[in-house]
Write an enzyme that holds these catalytic residues in place. Structure first.
Site, PDB file in Angstrom:
ATOM      1  N   CYS A  58       0.820  -1.220   0.000  1.00  0.00           N
ATOM      2  CA  CYS A  58       0.000   0.000   0.000  1.00  0.00           C
ATOM      3  C   CYS A  58       0.850   1.266   0.000  1.00  0.00           C
ATOM      4  CB  CYS A  58      -0.897   0.039   1.236  1.00  0.00           C
ATOM      5  SG  CYS A  58      -1.504  -1.543   1.799  1.00  0.00           S
ATOM      6  N   SER A 481     -13.830  -4.913   7.863  1.00  0.00           N
ATOM      7  CA  SER A 481     -13.032  -4.469   6.732  1.00  0.00           C
ATOM      8  C   SER A 481     -13.956  -4.033   5.609  1.00  0.00           C
ATOM      9  CB  SER A 481     -12.152  -5.624   6.252  1.00  0.00           C
ATOM     10  OG  SER A 481     -11.672  -5.382   4.953  1.00  0.00           O
TER      11      SER A 481
END
Length: 578
Positions: A58, A481
């Site tokens: 990320c 999530s």
């Protein structure tokens, strides 16, 4: 030099405290030590912050993009000062005690950026972020400091390919459940894990990172189009350079984040979450950003927007496409365009371009011959992909993602199966110690009780991997999530740690979830709940010191964003006006 100082009003900028006048000679000596010229020292000082690290894909591309943003600042007459801050990457923190650090990291990111900017008197800010909590963390810092700021997303990961289909890391989490139930071999699971994440960038579905990236454009803090290109694409460098230039223009024109982040722009951001079937975490982060501006915008305000916004983007986990697919048909800008054209957004909101949201997409045409995003007048459903719930089990609200769900799957009544931690629940799911129709309850995982309000992707993905994701429901005072799917209700408040109703449930109590009506209830009378509350005693967790303890002492309810300080309403003087 004098002309540049005058152009940007150096005499009223924060950096004057470290660069101007004879008394600042010691301060200037440090800048000479770093190779700055006298001209550079007397230009505006611009913080360029990224959440670069080697923890996960990320963040790995952010250093390159930050370097380019600095060039944009320099080209426009500013002096960039690069720094980094932390991230906790959810995919790696998931499913164990490390996830307690995730939401806490949002506050640490915002606080650390604030302290760096305050300590060194920077005049403006460019912020680049990748993983989930780093996006709202940087946006919160920008609004808190209220200096001219431009946000930029680092970009999504490219999709993996497995057996002829695009896959993401969520497929790997679900693969664990398939393996445990004999539906996938160990060889296949290993093959899947090696191909699911093929590049730098954040998780590819409409999970929290991509949801908040879309928010960054809709709320007006990011340049149009900057959220779209995947992380490996060098076209991101063009947006980085332009972001550096743009922040200097904002400084010149005295446009600040609180001129951009308003009640109307927050409503635009909530609409984008709903329209794209985005992460439930959006309902946690938008109130937190609003709090930094002194605006009341809680879970129920978010819910009102969700309820009136059509669901139009066919994105994972509820749909079939990933962020790269959205980018290739025009990015979040086409979502903004069709929502604007059909009256679902406020077009008059100011953005970092210096223009309004409507002006930014004025010449954009909604693309035909694609099925990633539908026109807003022909949606998948007339209400958003995320729903806020309320009832005697959640007086302070709760949230569920319904994108891709239909009919009977939106309503569920079943007996409670209670666990006092995620680990207990995950162990039971792995061992198949639940029945179809159960409502799995995971409690003492809220902001205070966790502490840290963990996400539950490992458990929910395991259920889907076992083929039971649509046969049970799951509720928690923790979070889910953005990759979670199914009837999974999070953010239940008040949380168990402070004696909320979720703490009083016992195995077998009947719980009803109705996403059509926006309700969640337990079949207990007020008198019965009161009787149980008298016998309830608070539980102690294992975190009695350190950062998690400090967080638990100050954090507020999820319904208001799980914030840890009084916010702009208590502000005496903005940093920007020192």
């Amino acid at each position: 030099m004098v002309e540049k100082v005058k152009k940007y009003g150096k005499s009223i900028l924060p950096s004057r405290y470290v660069t101007e006048g004879p008394e600042r000679s010691p301060h200037r000596s440090y800048y000479y030590a770093m190779g700055l010229s006298e001209k550079q020292i007397h230009q505006p000082l611009i913080g360029v912050v990224s959440t670069w690290n080697e923890a996960a894909p990320c963040n790995i591309a952010l250093a390159r993009q930050a370097k380019v943003a600095k060039k944009g600042v320099e080209a426009a007459g500013g002096t960039p000062r690069e720094f980094t801050t932390i991230t906790v990457t959810d995919g790696i923190a998931m499913g164990h005690q490390g996830m307690k650090s995730s939401l806490v990291s949002r506050e640490v990111i915002a606080d650390s950026v604030e302290l760096t900017v305050r300590g060194h008197c920077y005049d403006a800010l460019v912020g680049l972020a990748g993983c989930d909590k780093s996006l709202p963390g940087l946006m919160m810092a920008m609004v808190r400091l209220n200096i001219p700021s431009v946000f930029m997303y680092g970009g999504s990961i490219l999709p993996g390919r497995f057996h002829g289909k695009d896959v993401t890391v969520v497929d790997v989490f679900e693969g664990v459940g398939m393996y445990n139930s004999g539906r996938m071999s160990g060889k296949e699971l290993h093959e899947l894990e090696t191909v699911a994440c093929p590049s730098a960038g954040s998780c590819g579905g409409q999970f929290t990172a991509n949801t908040m990236a879309c928010v960054s454009e809709a709320i007006g803090l990011a340049l149009p189009g900057s959220a779209g290109a995947p992380a490996p694409y060098e076209s991101r460098d063009d947006f980085a350079f332009a972001s550096g230039e743009a922040v200097m223009q904002l400084l010149k024109n005295k446009i600040r984040p609180r001129d951009i982040v308003t009640k109307k722009s927050l409503e635009n951001a909530a609409a984008i979450v709903a329209a794209t079937g985005g992460s439930t975490n959006g309902a946690l982060h938008l109130p937190a950003i609003a709090h930094e501006a002194g605006i009341k915008f809680d879970i129920f305000d978010v819910g009102k927007i969700f309820a009136r916004t059509p669901y139009i983007a066919d994105l994972k986990p509820g749909g079939k496409y990933v962020a790269k697919d959205l980018y290739e048909v025009g990015g979040v800008q086409i979502v903004i365009k069709t929502l604007l054209d059909n009256g679902f957004l406020h077009g008059d909101c100011l953005t970092v371009t210096g223009k309004t949201l409507a002006e930014n997409v004025k010449n954009l045409k909604f693309p035909k011959n694609q099925d990633v995003v539908r026109p807003a007048n022909n949606p998948f459903s007339k209400t958003g992909g995320v729903v806020i719930l309320k009832g005697n089990l959640a007086p302070e609200g709760a949230i569920v993602k319904v994108a891709g769900m239909k009919g009977k799957h939106l309503v569920h009544t079943g007996p409670a199966l209670c666990f006092d931690s995620e680990e207990e629940a995950f162990t039971a799911v792995q061992a198949h110690k639940y029945k179809d129709g159960d409502v799995i309850v995971i409690r003492y995982e809220g902001p205070k009780g966790g502490p840290g309000m963990r996400e539950m992707l490992s458990t929910t993905a395991a259920l889907y991997g076992q083929g039971r994701g649509d046969k049970v429901a799951l509720i928690t005072d923790g979070r889910f999530s953005g990759g979670t799917r199914g009837l999974c209700v999070g953010h239940i408040g008040p949380e168990a740690a402070i004696g909320g109703p979720i703490a009083l449930i016992k195995n077998g109590d009947l719980i009803t979830i109705n996403a059509n009506k926006g309700t969640i209830s337990v079949d207990l009378t007020v008198k019965k709940l009161a009787k149980r509350r008298k016998k309830w005693r608070p539980r102690k967790n294992d975190y009695r010191e350190g950062a998690l303890w400090k967080y638990s002492q100050t954090v507020g309810p999820a319904s208001s964003g799980a914030v840890t300080h009084p916010g702009a309403k208590a502000e005496v003087k903005s940093y920007a006006d020192i």
